[in-house]
Design a protein around this motif. Structure first.
Motif, PDB file in Angstrom:
ATOM      1  N   ASN A 160       1.053  -1.291  -0.429  1.00 13.62           N
ATOM      2  CA  ASN A 160      -0.245   0.016  -0.228  1.00 13.62           C
ATOM      3  C   ASN A 160       1.070   1.559  -0.216  1.00 13.62           C
ATOM      4  OD1 ASN A 160      -2.677  -1.265  -0.138  1.00 13.62           O
ATOM      5  ND2 ASN A 160      -3.033  -1.185   1.929  1.00 13.62           N
ATOM      6  N   GLU A 161       2.206   0.882   0.808  1.00 11.62           N
ATOM      7  CA  GLU A 161       2.636   2.488   1.066  1.00 11.62           C
ATOM      8  C   GLU A 161       3.386   2.675  -1.021  1.00 11.62           C
ATOM      9  OE1 GLU A 161       3.582   4.593   2.891  1.00 11.62           O
ATOM     10  OE2 GLU A 161       2.281   3.769   4.431  1.00 11.62           O
ATOM     11  N   ILE A 162       3.528   1.490  -1.271  1.00 14.01           N
ATOM     12  CA  ILE A 162       4.476   1.559  -2.522  1.00 14.01           C
ATOM     13  C   ILE A 162       3.135   2.438  -3.423  1.00 14.01           C
ATOM     14  CG2 ILE A 162       4.999   0.435  -4.969  1.00 14.01           C
ATOM     15  CD1 ILE A 162       6.785  -1.401  -2.571  1.00 14.01           C
ATOM     16  N   GLY A 163       1.785   2.146  -3.098  1.00 15.00           N
ATOM     17  CA  GLY A 163       1.177   2.719  -4.485  1.00 15.00           C
ATOM     18  C   GLY A 163       0.943   4.134  -3.943  1.00 15.00           C
ATOM     19  N   MET A 164       1.296   3.632  -2.663  1.00 17.74           N
ATOM     20  CA  MET A 164       0.366   5.903  -2.255  1.00 17.74           C
ATOM     21  C   MET A 164       1.407   6.603  -2.614  1.00 17.74           C
ATOM     22  SD  MET A 164      -0.854   4.962   1.314  1.00 17.74           S
ATOM     23  CE  MET A 164      -1.290   6.851   1.520  1.00 17.74           C
ATOM     24  N   ALA A 165       2.906   5.328  -3.110  1.00 19.62           N
ATOM     25  CA  ALA A 165       3.965   5.993  -3.633  1.00 19.62           C
ATOM     26  C   ALA A 165       3.715   6.793  -5.101  1.00 19.62           C
ATOM     27  CB  ALA A 165       5.402   5.940  -3.567  1.00 19.62           C
ATOM     28  N   PHE A 166       3.730   5.579  -6.324  1.00 16.41           N
ATOM     29  CA  PHE A 166       3.429   5.418  -6.372  1.00 16.41           C
ATOM     30  C   PHE A 166       2.509   6.927  -7.436  1.00 16.41           C
ATOM     31  CE2 PHE A 166       0.564   4.832 -10.881  1.00 16.41           C
ATOM     32  CZ  PHE A 166       1.577   4.629 -11.383  1.00 16.41           C
ATOM     33  N   PHE A 167       1.105   7.104  -6.461  1.00 22.45           N
ATOM     34  CA  PHE A 167      -0.185   7.636  -7.100  1.00 22.45           C
ATOM     35  C   PHE A 167       0.886  10.100  -6.822  1.00 22.45           C
ATOM     36  CE2 PHE A 167      -3.324   4.585  -6.819  1.00 22.45           C
ATOM     37  CZ  PHE A 167      -3.099   4.407  -8.536  1.00 22.45           C
ATOM     38  N   ALA A 168       1.323   9.551  -5.921  1.00 21.89           N
ATOM     39  CA  ALA A 168       1.901  10.507  -5.351  1.00 21.89           C
ATOM     40  C   ALA A 168       2.992  11.518  -6.201  1.00 21.89           C
ATOM     41  CB  ALA A 168       2.935  11.005  -4.006  1.00 21.89           C
ATOM     42  N   GLY A 169       3.730  10.474  -7.104  1.00 23.57           N
ATOM     43  CA  GLY A 169       4.031  11.511  -8.219  1.00 23.57           C
ATOM     44  C   GLY A 169       3.381  11.544  -9.680  1.00 23.57           C
ATOM     45  N   LEU A 170       1.845  11.176  -9.012  1.00 23.47           N
ATOM     46  CA  LEU A 170       0.877  11.627 -10.752  1.00 23.47           C
ATOM     47  C   LEU A 170       0.460  13.022 -10.582  1.00 23.47           C
ATOM     48  CD1 LEU A 170      -0.186   8.210 -11.520  1.00 23.47           C
ATOM     49  CD2 LEU A 170       1.652   9.119 -12.359  1.00 23.47           C
ATOM     50  N   GLU A 171       0.762  13.549  -8.993  1.00 27.35           N
ATOM     51  CA  GLU A 171      -0.179  14.477  -8.553  1.00 27.35           C
ATOM     52  C   GLU A 171      -1.567  14.237  -8.032  1.00 27.35           C
ATOM     53  OE1 GLU A 171       0.091  18.015 -11.212  1.00 27.35           O
ATOM     54  OE2 GLU A 171       2.867  17.989 -10.747  1.00 27.35           O
ATOM     55  N   VAL A 172      -1.836  12.850  -7.380  1.00 32.32           N
ATOM     56  CA  VAL A 172      -2.805  12.991  -7.262  1.00 32.32           C
ATOM     57  C   VAL A 172      -3.152  12.246  -5.870  1.00 32.32           C
ATOM     58  CG1 VAL A 172      -4.460  11.185  -7.615  1.00 32.32           C
ATOM     59  CG2 VAL A 172      -3.570  11.502  -9.404  1.00 32.32           C
ATOM     60  N   ASP A 173      -4.158  12.782  -4.742  1.00 35.61           N
ATOM     61  CA  ASP A 173      -4.269  12.634  -2.777  1.00 35.61           C
ATOM     62  C   ASP A 173      -3.904  11.473  -3.328  1.00 35.61           C
ATOM     63  OD1 ASP A 173      -4.072  12.205  -0.796  1.00 35.61           O
ATOM     64  OD2 ASP A 173      -6.100  13.496  -0.768  1.00 35.61           O
ATOM     65  N   PRO A 174      -2.750  10.506  -2.399  1.00 38.43           N
ATOM     66  CA  PRO A 174      -2.581   9.252  -2.060  1.00 38.43           C
ATOM     67  C   PRO A 174      -3.079   8.691  -1.309  1.00 38.43           C
ATOM     68  CG  PRO A 174      -1.004  10.738  -0.895  1.00 38.43           C
ATOM     69  CD  PRO A 174      -1.818  11.832  -2.100  1.00 38.43           C
ATOM     70  N   ARG A 175      -3.429   9.228  -0.026  1.00 43.81           N
ATOM     71  CA  ARG A 175      -4.694   9.061   0.872  1.00 43.81           C
ATOM     72  C   ARG A 175      -6.018   8.401   0.123  1.00 43.81           C
ATOM     73  NH1 ARG A 175      -3.127   8.804   5.593  1.00 43.81           N
ATOM     74  NH2 ARG A 175      -0.602  10.980   6.469  1.00 43.81           N
ATOM     75  N   PHE A 176      -6.524   9.374  -0.914  1.00 44.54           N
ATOM     76  CA  PHE A 176      -7.688   9.004  -1.887  1.00 44.54           C
ATOM     77  C   PHE A 176      -7.140   7.755  -2.750  1.00 44.54           C
ATOM     78  CE2 PHE A 176     -10.753   8.843  -4.918  1.00 44.54           C
ATOM     79  CZ  PHE A 176     -11.795   8.988  -4.718  1.00 44.54           C
TER      80      PHE A 176
END
Length: 421
Positions: free
Chosen positions: A130-146
């Motif tokens: 889950n941490e890896i997935g959130m980091a991936f979305f953070a790089g796409l400028e998407v709210d990583p928590r959501f």
């Protein structure tokens, strides 16, 4: 002189056994474990040692790593409070699963495997991925928590939980015998996962908001929605149970559909939880409550189907002389099983009660073995298991009933126990 079972009468549901075992204590290659074939070759003993050694090592390492992660993130006090409050949800869900599993109880070792897989392997894997997935979305400028809660967590968590159920399906295939087994194993994996996840959420809420935060999360996760994770993963367990007697690749799409359903329901739940409070309660009323009602109906239906299978096959054995009608009536009723165990304890003490309980459990296994045989299962173990169980149930009966006719024994089991009025 011991009484021999009556010979088969040609009842079409139960073909005549190839070997009619004598009445008496089990002996030979099947005497080792409650009617199951004993390990008679070093290879089988080594295989079992390797499997359980690997499982213990896996659980030990993941448990150690998970303990370090949880204690580091929440602290000792919050972790202990989370542990105590999360245990209440266990007291709600686990008894329900055991109730469903009363007639043909699954081995305790596999139930513990399921729970520990969910609590340790699935949870630790989900924390990392889950941490890896959130980091991936953070790089796409998407709210990583959501994005993590809605898109990442449902796929990763259900994949890890369902993997545990799949391991049981293949490694302990002879203990995975239908829809009830699938629901119970999937439920135990999910209960283990939810238990550790609740500890993390409860401890985190206590650190941030104190006792009110702990109490609020406790109400939401442990009292309002304790069956959420079990219901998600039960979709996959149900699908595996549907193909338990048809283990062919052409049916692989059924478990795949079950996994998709589990992920979709998990997605709906998480989306409602992170959207808004009003959205959560709306989703709870419109989705979660009907889903829970459907879950209960499936449990009840599965229990009735299992009872029907037991009654059908045990009646067939009864017509061939292995059980009396009174014994069959006792074996398909949880209430009568309890009364029979109480009767056995009253007339013969704890050893007689243990023999009665073993008689009941092995009779259920006998019906499952016959079900496999009638469905054309090519595994030769079912023929051997049937012969061994026919032998051991007769020996169990001799341990809790005096040497007399089977009809008289059964009448004692059923009718001498006082009825509650």
């Amino acid at each position: 002189m011991s009484q021999q079972p009556r010979p088969p009468v040609g009842y079409q549901g139960v073909p005549q056994p190839q070997v009619v075992p004598p009445v008496g204590r089990p002996h030979g290659p099947y005497a080792g474990f409650a009617g199951h074939p004993a390990n008679v070759t070093p290879r089988r003993t080594l295989r079992r040692f390797v499997l359980w050694g690997g499982a213990i090592t896996l659980f030990g390492l993941t448990g150690l790593a998970l303990s370090i992660v949880v204690l580091d993130s929440t602290g000792a006090t919050a972790t202990m409070l989370g542990l105590l409050t999360a245990s209440i949800a266990l007291g709600i869900v686990v008894p329900v699963l055991l109730w469903v599993d009363r007639l043909e109880a699954e081995p305790a070792r596999i139930m513990w495997f399921a729970f520990l897989w969910g609590a340790l392997v699935s949870t630790l894997g989900a924390l990392i991925l889950n941490e890896i997935g959130m980091a991936f979305f953070a790089g796409l400028e998407v709210d990583p928590r959501f994005a993590g809660a809605v898109f990442v967590a449902p796929i990763i968590e259900e994949a890890l939980k369902c993997l545990g159920v799949l391991v049981i399906f293949f490694v302990a295939r002879r203990e995975f015998n239908g829809i009830v087994d699938g629901l119970v194993y999937a439920g135990m994996v999910a209960v283990g996962f939810a238990f550790i996840e609740n500890i993390i959420y409860l401890g985190g809420a206590f650190n941030v908001l104190g006792t009110p935060g702990l109490f609020g999360i406790f109400i939401m996760r442990c009292l309002i929605s304790p069956f959420a994770h079990p219901m998600f993963t039960a979709c996959f367990g149900l699908a595996l149970g549907m193909i338990a007697f048809r283990r062919q690749w052409r049916y692989a799409f059924i478990p795949l559909l079950g996994f998709v359903a589990a992920v979709f329901l998990h997605f709906l739940w998480n989306f409602a939880a992170v959207s808004s409070t009003s959205g959560f309660f709306l989703a709870y009323v419109l989705v979660q409550v009907p889903l829970f009602v459907g879950f209960v109906l499936i449990l009840v239906y599965s229990r009735r189907q299992e009872t029907r299978i037991l009654r059908e096959h045990l009646t067939g054995y009864g017509l061939n002389g292995w059980f009396t009608p009174a014994e069959v009536a006792m074996l398909v009723s949880p209430r009568e099983r309890r009364r029979a165990r109480s009767w056995a304890r009253g007339v013969g003490g704890p050893r007689a009660e243990e023999a009665m309980e073993a008689f009941q459990d092995e009779a259920s296994e006998l019906a499952i073995a016959r079900h496999h045989l009638e469905r054309g299962d090519p595994d030769p173990v079912w023929r051997h298991r049937e012969q061994a169980l026919l032998h051991t149930v007769t020996a169990r009966r001799a341990s809790f009933a005096p040497p007399q006719s089977q009809a008289a024994q059964a009448q004692q089991v059923i009718h001498q126990v006082p009825h509650k009025r």
